[in-house]
Design a protein around this motif. Structure first.
Motif, PDB file in Angstrom:
ATOM      1  N   MET A 123       0.828  -1.206   0.000  1.00 26.61           N
ATOM      2  CA  MET A 123       0.000   0.000   0.000  1.00 26.61           C
ATOM      3  C   MET A 123       0.863   1.257   0.000  1.00 26.61           C
ATOM      4  SD  MET A 123      -3.084  -0.720  -0.470  1.00 26.61           S
ATOM      5  CE  MET A 123      -3.827   0.861  -0.169  1.00 26.61           C
ATOM      6  N   ASP A 124       1.991   1.220   0.694  1.00 31.88           N
ATOM      7  CA  ASP A 124       2.877   2.382   0.714  1.00 31.88           C
ATOM      8  C   ASP A 124       3.420   2.682  -0.679  1.00 31.88           C
ATOM      9  OD1 ASP A 124       2.534   2.820   3.411  1.00 31.88           O
ATOM     10  OD2 ASP A 124       4.334   1.683   3.983  1.00 31.88           O
ATOM     11  N   SER A 125       3.839   1.638  -1.405  1.00 31.85           N
ATOM     12  CA  SER A 125       4.379   1.866  -2.737  1.00 31.85           C
ATOM     13  C   SER A 125       3.287   2.326  -3.702  1.00 31.85           C
ATOM     14  CB  SER A 125       5.087   0.622  -3.277  1.00 31.85           C
ATOM     15  OG  SER A 125       4.169  -0.443  -3.476  1.00 31.85           O
ATOM     16  N   ILE A 126       2.083   1.791  -3.548  1.00 23.68           N
ATOM     17  CA  ILE A 126       0.972   2.207  -4.413  1.00 23.68           C
ATOM     18  C   ILE A 126       0.620   3.662  -4.143  1.00 23.68           C
ATOM     19  CG2 ILE A 126      -1.471   1.860  -4.935  1.00 23.68           C
ATOM     20  CD1 ILE A 126      -0.990  -1.160  -4.362  1.00 23.68           C
ATOM     21  N   ASN A 127       0.503   4.040  -2.876  1.00 24.24           N
ATOM     22  CA  ASN A 127       0.168   5.424  -2.538  1.00 24.24           C
ATOM     23  C   ASN A 127       1.254   6.395  -2.989  1.00 24.24           C
ATOM     24  OD1 ASN A 127      -2.377   4.962  -1.423  1.00 24.24           O
ATOM     25  ND2 ASN A 127      -1.499   4.444   0.563  1.00 24.24           N
ATOM     26  N   ALA A 128       2.513   5.992  -2.876  1.00 17.68           N
ATOM     27  CA  ALA A 128       3.602   6.845  -3.350  1.00 17.68           C
ATOM     28  C   ALA A 128       3.507   7.033  -4.857  1.00 17.68           C
ATOM     29  CB  ALA A 128       4.953   6.236  -2.969  1.00 17.68           C
ATOM     30  N   LYS A 129       3.175   5.957  -5.567  1.00 16.37           N
ATOM     31  CA  LYS A 129       3.047   6.038  -7.024  1.00 16.37           C
ATOM     32  C   LYS A 129       1.837   6.881  -7.413  1.00 16.37           C
ATOM     33  CE  LYS A 129       5.377   4.332  -9.703  1.00 16.37           C
ATOM     34  NZ  LYS A 129       6.517   4.822 -10.499  1.00 16.37           N
ATOM     35  N   VAL A 130       0.733   6.768  -6.666  1.00 16.88           N
ATOM     36  CA  VAL A 130      -0.447   7.601  -6.924  1.00 16.88           C
ATOM     37  C   VAL A 130      -0.061   9.073  -6.787  1.00 16.88           C
ATOM     38  CG1 VAL A 130      -2.662   8.341  -5.938  1.00 16.88           C
ATOM     39  CG2 VAL A 130      -2.240   5.921  -6.343  1.00 16.88           C
ATOM     40  N   ASN A 131       0.670   9.420  -5.734  1.00 16.11           N
ATOM     41  CA  ASN A 131       1.106  10.806  -5.538  1.00 16.11           C
ATOM     42  C   ASN A 131       2.018  11.265  -6.668  1.00 16.11           C
ATOM     43  OD1 ASN A 131      -0.352  11.115  -3.173  1.00 16.11           O
ATOM     44  ND2 ASN A 131       1.345  10.407  -1.893  1.00 16.11           N
ATOM     45  N   GLU A 132       2.895  10.388  -7.118  1.00 15.23           N
ATOM     46  CA  GLU A 132       3.798  10.715  -8.219  1.00 15.23           C
ATOM     47  C   GLU A 132       2.999  10.996  -9.496  1.00 15.23           C
ATOM     48  OE1 GLU A 132       6.783   8.055 -10.864  1.00 15.23           O
ATOM     49  OE2 GLU A 132       7.135   7.983  -8.700  1.00 15.23           O
ATOM     50  N   ILE A 133       2.027  10.134  -9.793  1.00 16.48           N
ATOM     51  CA  ILE A 133       1.195  10.322 -10.985  1.00 16.48           C
ATOM     52  C   ILE A 133       0.397  11.611 -10.871  1.00 16.48           C
ATOM     53  CG2 ILE A 133      -0.762   9.377 -12.287  1.00 16.48           C
ATOM     54  CD1 ILE A 133       0.292   6.558 -11.436  1.00 16.48           C
ATOM     55  N   TRP A 134      -0.174  11.883  -9.692  1.00 14.68           N
ATOM     56  CA  TRP A 134      -0.943  13.105  -9.489  1.00 14.68           C
ATOM     57  C   TRP A 134      -0.070  14.332  -9.711  1.00 14.68           C
ATOM     58  CZ3 TRP A 134      -5.647  14.627  -9.689  1.00 14.68           C
ATOM     59  CH2 TRP A 134      -6.009  15.867  -9.179  1.00 14.68           C
ATOM     60  N   ASN A 135       1.168  14.280  -9.214  1.00 16.07           N
ATOM     61  CA  ASN A 135       2.082  15.399  -9.414  1.00 16.07           C
ATOM     62  C   ASN A 135       2.415  15.584 -10.892  1.00 16.07           C
ATOM     63  OD1 ASN A 135       2.171  16.067  -6.713  1.00 16.07           O
ATOM     64  ND2 ASN A 135       3.932  14.763  -6.298  1.00 16.07           N
ATOM     65  N   GLU A 136       2.571  14.493 -11.632  1.00 13.79           N
ATOM     66  CA  GLU A 136       2.799  14.581 -13.076  1.00 13.79           C
ATOM     67  C   GLU A 136       1.629  15.288 -13.755  1.00 13.79           C
ATOM     68  OE1 GLU A 136       3.298  10.710 -14.796  1.00 13.79           O
ATOM     69  OE2 GLU A 136       4.983  10.220 -13.488  1.00 13.79           O
ATOM     70  N   LEU A 137       0.425  14.919 -13.356  1.00 11.97           N
ATOM     71  CA  LEU A 137      -0.770  15.468 -13.993  1.00 11.97           C
ATOM     72  C   LEU A 137      -1.007  16.923 -13.625  1.00 11.97           C
ATOM     73  CD1 LEU A 137      -3.205  12.465 -13.481  1.00 11.97           C
ATOM     74  CD2 LEU A 137      -2.140  13.192 -15.624  1.00 11.97           C
ATOM     75  N   THR A 138      -0.623  17.312 -12.426  1.00 16.19           N
ATOM     76  CA  THR A 138      -0.920  18.669 -11.971  1.00 16.19           C
ATOM     77  C   THR A 138       0.249  19.634 -12.129  1.00 16.19           C
ATOM     78  OG1 THR A 138      -0.355  18.069  -9.698  1.00 16.19           O
ATOM     79  CG2 THR A 138      -2.681  17.923 -10.348  1.00 16.19           C
ATOM     80  N   ASP A 139       1.393  19.174 -12.604  1.00 19.21           N
ATOM     81  CA  ASP A 139       2.520  20.088 -12.821  1.00 19.21           C
ATOM     82  C   ASP A 139       2.148  21.211 -13.781  1.00 19.21           C
ATOM     83  OD1 ASP A 139       4.332  19.076 -11.049  1.00 19.21           O
ATOM     84  OD2 ASP A 139       5.399  17.851 -12.520  1.00 19.21           O
ATOM     85  N   GLY A 140       1.342  20.920 -14.787  1.00 21.45           N
ATOM     86  CA  GLY A 140       0.911  21.941 -15.737  1.00 21.45           C
ATOM     87  C   GLY A 140       0.085  23.012 -15.059  1.00 21.45           C
ATOM     88  N   ASP A 141      -0.683  22.645 -14.043  1.00 22.30           N
ATOM     89  CA  ASP A 141      -1.483  23.615 -13.302  1.00 22.30           C
ATOM     90  C   ASP A 141      -0.592  24.626 -12.595  1.00 22.30           C
ATOM     91  OD1 ASP A 141      -3.749  22.286 -14.054  1.00 22.30           O
ATOM     92  OD2 ASP A 141      -4.162  21.402 -12.100  1.00 22.30           O
ATOM     93  N   ARG A 142       0.470  24.144 -12.000  1.00 23.59           N
ATOM     94  CA  ARG A 142       1.367  25.022 -11.237  1.00 23.59           C
ATOM     95  C   ARG A 142       2.141  25.952 -12.169  1.00 23.59           C
ATOM     96  NH1 ARG A 142       3.386  20.141  -8.580  1.00 23.59           N
ATOM     97  NH2 ARG A 142       1.615  19.462  -7.393  1.00 23.59           N
ATOM     98  N   GLU A 143       2.496  25.469 -13.371  1.00 26.65           N
ATOM     99  CA  GLU A 143       3.255  26.289 -14.300  1.00 26.65           C
ATOM    100  C   GLU A 143       2.424  27.428 -14.847  1.00 26.65           C
ATOM    101  OE1 GLU A 143       4.736  23.585 -17.222  1.00 26.65           O
ATOM    102  OE2 GLU A 143       6.001  22.520 -15.791  1.00 26.65           O
ATOM    103  N   GLN A 144       1.094  27.251 -14.919  1.00 24.83           N
ATOM    104  CA  GLN A 144       0.218  28.284 -15.464  1.00 24.83           C
ATOM    105  C   GLN A 144      -0.027  29.392 -14.461  1.00 24.83           C
ATOM    106  OE1 GLN A 144      -3.282  26.253 -16.711  1.00 24.83           O
ATOM    107  NE2 GLN A 144      -2.288  25.231 -18.410  1.00 24.83           N
ATOM    108  N   ASP A 145       0.169  29.138 -13.184  1.00 24.66           N
ATOM    109  CA  ASP A 145      -0.124  30.146 -12.136  1.00 24.66           C
ATOM    110  C   ASP A 145       0.862  31.277 -12.156  1.00 24.66           C
ATOM    111  OD1 ASP A 145      -2.317  28.780 -11.322  1.00 24.66           O
ATOM    112  OD2 ASP A 145      -1.301  27.732  -9.678  1.00 24.66           O
TER     113      ASP A 145
END
Length: 89
Positions: free
Chosen positions: A67-89
């Motif tokens: 579960m720890d590795s899955i949750n870490a990977k979920v956070n990594e994927i979420w950060n990949e997806l939301t990096d564009g949001d932060r760059e637009q700010d």
């Protein structure tokens, strides 16, 4: 008294609205899970997609599926997806 913002911040990336027709039993399961997790149905579907993608990536890389590795990977994927949001700010 302090005011706090609750919930997820508003997204800056565009979203498309779609209506999926889900089986009544599946929708009932989804509603129960989302209520237990404190999310709405849309947020729960998003979490399930991220979770599935994380498991697929870990499995294809031959990593353990704790579960720890899955949750870490979920956070990594979420950060990949939301990096564009932060760059637009």
């Amino acid at each position: 008294m302090t005011a706090n913002i609750v919930g997820r911040p508003k997204r800056t990336r565009p979203t498309d609205r779609v209506n999926y027709k889900l089986d009544t039993d599946i929708r009932s399961i989804l509603a129960r899970i989302s209520e237990r997790q404190g999310r709405n149905e849309g947020a729960q579907v998003e979490q399930l997609i991220l979770f599935y993608e994380a498991v697929q990536r870990l499995n294809s890389a031959g990593n353990s599926l704790s579960m720890d590795s899955i949750n870490a990977k979920v956070n990594e994927i979420w950060n990949e997806l939301t990096d564009g949001d932060r760059e637009q700010d």
